[in-house]
Scaffold this active site. Structure first.
Site, PDB file in Angstrom:
ATOM      1  N   THR A  39       0.820  -1.204   0.000  1.00  0.00           N
ATOM      2  CA  THR A  39       0.000   0.000   0.000  1.00  0.00           C
ATOM      3  C   THR A  39       0.856   1.257   0.000  1.00  0.00           C
ATOM      4  OG1 THR A  39      -1.441   1.329   1.440  1.00  0.00           O
ATOM      5  CG2 THR A  39      -0.111  -0.309   2.521  1.00  0.00           C
ATOM      6  N   TYR A  93      -1.652   0.333  10.294  1.00  0.00           N
ATOM      7  CA  TYR A  93      -1.896  -0.364   9.023  1.00  0.00           C
ATOM      8  C   TYR A  93      -0.637  -0.338   8.146  1.00  0.00           C
ATOM      9  CZ  TYR A  93      -3.642  -0.965   4.229  1.00  0.00           C
ATOM     10  OH  TYR A  93      -3.811  -1.366   2.934  1.00  0.00           O
TER      11      TYR A  93
HETATM   12  N1  NAD Z   1      -8.737  -1.239  -1.396  1.00  0.00           N
HETATM   13  C1  NAD Z   1      -7.672  -0.422  -1.495  1.00  0.00           C
HETATM   14  O1  NAD Z   1      -7.783   0.731  -1.920  1.00  0.00           O
HETATM   15  C2  NAD Z   1      -6.307  -0.930  -1.094  1.00  0.00           C
HETATM   16  C3  NAD Z   1      -5.217  -0.046  -1.176  1.00  0.00           C
HETATM   17  C4  NAD Z   1      -3.955  -0.509  -0.813  1.00  0.00           C
HETATM   18  C5  NAD Z   1      -3.778  -1.828  -0.413  1.00  0.00           C
HETATM   19  N2  NAD Z   1      -4.851  -2.646  -0.331  1.00  0.00           N
HETATM   20  C6  NAD Z   1      -4.625  -4.037   0.124  1.00  0.00           C
HETATM   21  O2  NAD Z   1      -5.251  -4.918  -0.794  1.00  0.00           O
HETATM   22  C7  NAD Z   1      -5.744  -6.068  -0.110  1.00  0.00           C
HETATM   23  C8  NAD Z   1      -7.196  -6.309  -0.503  1.00  0.00           C
HETATM   24  O3  NAD Z   1      -7.962  -5.147  -0.207  1.00  0.00           O
HETATM   25  P1  NAD Z   1      -9.531  -5.111  -0.472  1.00  0.00           P
HETATM   26  O4  NAD Z   1      -9.907  -3.708  -0.731  1.00  0.00           O
HETATM   27  O5  NAD Z   1      -9.902  -6.167  -1.476  1.00  0.00           O
HETATM   28  O6  NAD Z   1     -10.067  -5.536   0.975  1.00  0.00           O
HETATM   29  P2  NAD Z   1     -11.319  -6.479   1.367  1.00  0.00           P
HETATM   30  O7  NAD Z   1     -11.585  -6.200   2.804  1.00  0.00           O
HETATM   31  O8  NAD Z   1     -12.418  -6.322   0.392  1.00  0.00           O
HETATM   32  O9  NAD Z   1     -10.704  -7.941   1.214  1.00  0.00           O
HETATM   33  C9  NAD Z   1      -9.837  -8.508   2.160  1.00  0.00           C
HETATM   34  C10 NAD Z   1     -10.243  -9.964   2.310  1.00  0.00           C
HETATM   35  O10 NAD Z   1      -9.286 -10.593   3.179  1.00  0.00           O
HETATM   36  C11 NAD Z   1      -9.997 -11.520   3.975  1.00  0.00           C
HETATM   37  N3  NAD Z   1      -9.208 -11.776   5.188  1.00  0.00           N
HETATM   38  C12 NAD Z   1      -8.762 -10.859   6.087  1.00  0.00           C
HETATM   39  N4  NAD Z   1      -8.068 -11.478   7.055  1.00  0.00           N
HETATM   40  C13 NAD Z   1      -8.096 -12.800   6.768  1.00  0.00           C
HETATM   41  C14 NAD Z   1      -7.565 -13.950   7.400  1.00  0.00           C
HETATM   42  N5  NAD Z   1      -6.877 -13.873   8.551  1.00  0.00           N
HETATM   43  N6  NAD Z   1      -7.776 -15.158   6.827  1.00  0.00           N
HETATM   44  C15 NAD Z   1      -8.487 -15.271   5.668  1.00  0.00           C
HETATM   45  N7  NAD Z   1      -9.017 -14.223   5.031  1.00  0.00           N
HETATM   46  C16 NAD Z   1      -8.827 -12.996   5.577  1.00  0.00           C
HETATM   47  C17 NAD Z   1     -11.324 -10.841   4.282  1.00  0.00           C
HETATM   48  O11 NAD Z   1     -12.321 -11.785   4.654  1.00  0.00           O
HETATM   49  C18 NAD Z   1     -11.622 -10.147   2.952  1.00  0.00           C
HETATM   50  O12 NAD Z   1     -12.448 -10.934   2.107  1.00  0.00           O
HETATM   51  C19 NAD Z   1      -5.534  -5.805   1.385  1.00  0.00           C
HETATM   52  O13 NAD Z   1      -4.393  -6.521   1.806  1.00  0.00           O
HETATM   53  C20 NAD Z   1      -5.284  -4.316   1.446  1.00  0.00           C
HETATM   54  O14 NAD Z   1      -4.429  -3.961   2.514  1.00  0.00           O
HETATM   55  C21 NAD Z   1      -6.109  -2.231  -0.656  1.00  0.00           C
END
Ligand code: NAD
Length: 333
Positions: free
Chosen positions: A117, A141
């Site tokens: 991120t 985070y």
């Molecule tokens: N959405 C953004 O703008 C953004 C920006 C930078 C980084 N990210 C990173 O991208 C990744 C995905 O983001 P997203 O927006 O799809 O989030 P999201 O919350 O939609 O998806 C995350 C998924 O991870 C699963 N999860 C969390 N902990 C878990 C565990 N211990 N075991 C199994 N499953 C688990 C959750 O159930 C969820 O379905 C994350 O790692 C986030 O930090 C997202």
């Protein structure tokens, strides 16, 4: 024979798009998550319901399949929540990833693409931010994500794990058929919140956090990148890491910043509906401006975003929004 990829966080907003992109390329995909998959992934992957904190379950998954590479998207993602309750983030980001990496090591899986991120940079000293910028995260985070990047470096040197950390800026947008909409629980992301408020699906005014930032209009500036473009970058990163051993990191962003006010105006223009706004204090842990220098991903991974501008990103999110199409409803849990 097709490669087999494990995608963690497969039920999530970005993970579901990565599953879809891999399946569309003809790869065999195992999707792992602790919540059920959205209906939009039906038939596209084999689902393994598991928590990454359950190490024996993880070891069973990796023993049962010959995995070529892992795309690791599972984790917690809300900056404010990480400040209020950091333990959740050290567990679900750091401990979960440590479990995953040691289970991969045990199973002899040597390639990983990691969802990092822009929050790893902290308050930027220069904008746009290149990958060489110092990493000094200012919230739990970002600190968990940076610690994982460092772990990936150590695992490369000691155990030969090859990885690409993709430092996403702000993921947004949707695919045209509306089957995989953005819907975090709770939702903290700007574009879905604005679409919900503007369409009357979320009661009350939209809360604008901070109007006194040192930016042109006083609101925070972010770099929005389409979720489909992020998914395509995973395919490029998988190809790259196959040929280039190491622990690499690339920014994924548009290279253009948009203030919260600009996003509000764009949402109003795209939807044709006004958004009622209530100004509130800044949120803890939010830098004033985060804009990517995405040139390394373009040059080295050959990544070319298909949605380079904010308006097309917002328009795609609106086209798939439940207020427009009933298909989106129930697609997420
Ligand atoms: N959405 C953004 O703008 C953004 C920006 C930078 C980084 N990210 C990173 O991208 C990744 C995905 O983001 P997203 O927006 O799809 O989030 P999201 O919350 O939609 O998806 C995350 C998924 O991870 C699963 N999860 C969390 N902990 C878990 C565990 N211990 N075991 C199994 N499953 C688990 C959750 O159930 C969820 O379905 C994350 O790692 C986030 O930090 C997202």
């Amino acid at each position: 024979m097709a490669d087999v990829h494990l995608v963690t966080g497969a039920a999530g907003y970005i993970g579901s798009h990565v599953v879809r992109a891999l399946a569309d390329r003809g790869e065999v995909v195992i999707g792992l998550d602790r919540v059920p998959l959205p209906a939009g992934l039906d038939g596209r992957c084999q689902f393994v319901p598991a928590d990454l904190l359950d190490r024996p379950a993880l070891e069973r998954v990796l023993a049962a399949h010959t995995i070529t590479a892992v795309c690791h998207l599972a984790g917690r993602i809300a900056v404010g929540e990480s400040v209020a309750d950091p333990s959740l983030y050290y567990q679900d980001n750091l401990v979960a990833t440590a479990n995953l990496l040691s289970a991969m090591r045990g199973a002899g899986v040597t390639r990983l693409i990691f969802s990092s991120t822009a929050a790893v940079y902290g308050t930027p000293e220069t904008t746009p931010i290149p990958e060489s910028h110092p990493c000094r995260p200012i919230n739990p985070y970002g600190r968990t994500k940076r610690a994982i990047e460092e772990m990936l470096g150590d695992f490369h040197h000691a155990y030969g794990l090859d990885s690409v950390s993709l430092r996403y800026f702000n993921a947004a947008g949707a695919i045209a058929d509306g089957t995989l909409v953005e819907a975090h629980q709770p939702e903290t992301h700007l574009i879905p919140l604005l679409l919900d408020h503007g369409s009357g699906q979320r009661p009350g005014p939209f809360q604008l956090f901070g109007t006194d930032y040192p930016t042109d209009d006083g609101t925070a500036v972010r770099d929005y990148v389409h979720v489909v473009d992020i998914a395509q970058a995973h395919l490029a990163a998988l190809d790259y890491v196959t040929e280039h051993p190491g622990a690499h990191a690339f920014n994924l962003g548009s290279g253009h910043g948009a203030s919260v006010r600009t996003v509000i105006e764009t949402v109003e223009a795209v939807t044709g509906r006004p958004v009622e706004v209530k100004r509130v204090a800044r949120r803890a842990g939010d830098p004033a401006s985060l804009v990517a220098d995405p040139s390394a991903a373009r040059r080295t991974l050959g990544w070319t975003p298909a949605y380079p501008d904010l308006r097309s990103i917002v328009a795609s999110a609106w086209a798939a929004h439940p207020a427009q199409t009933r298909i989106g409803q129930g697609a997420r849990v």
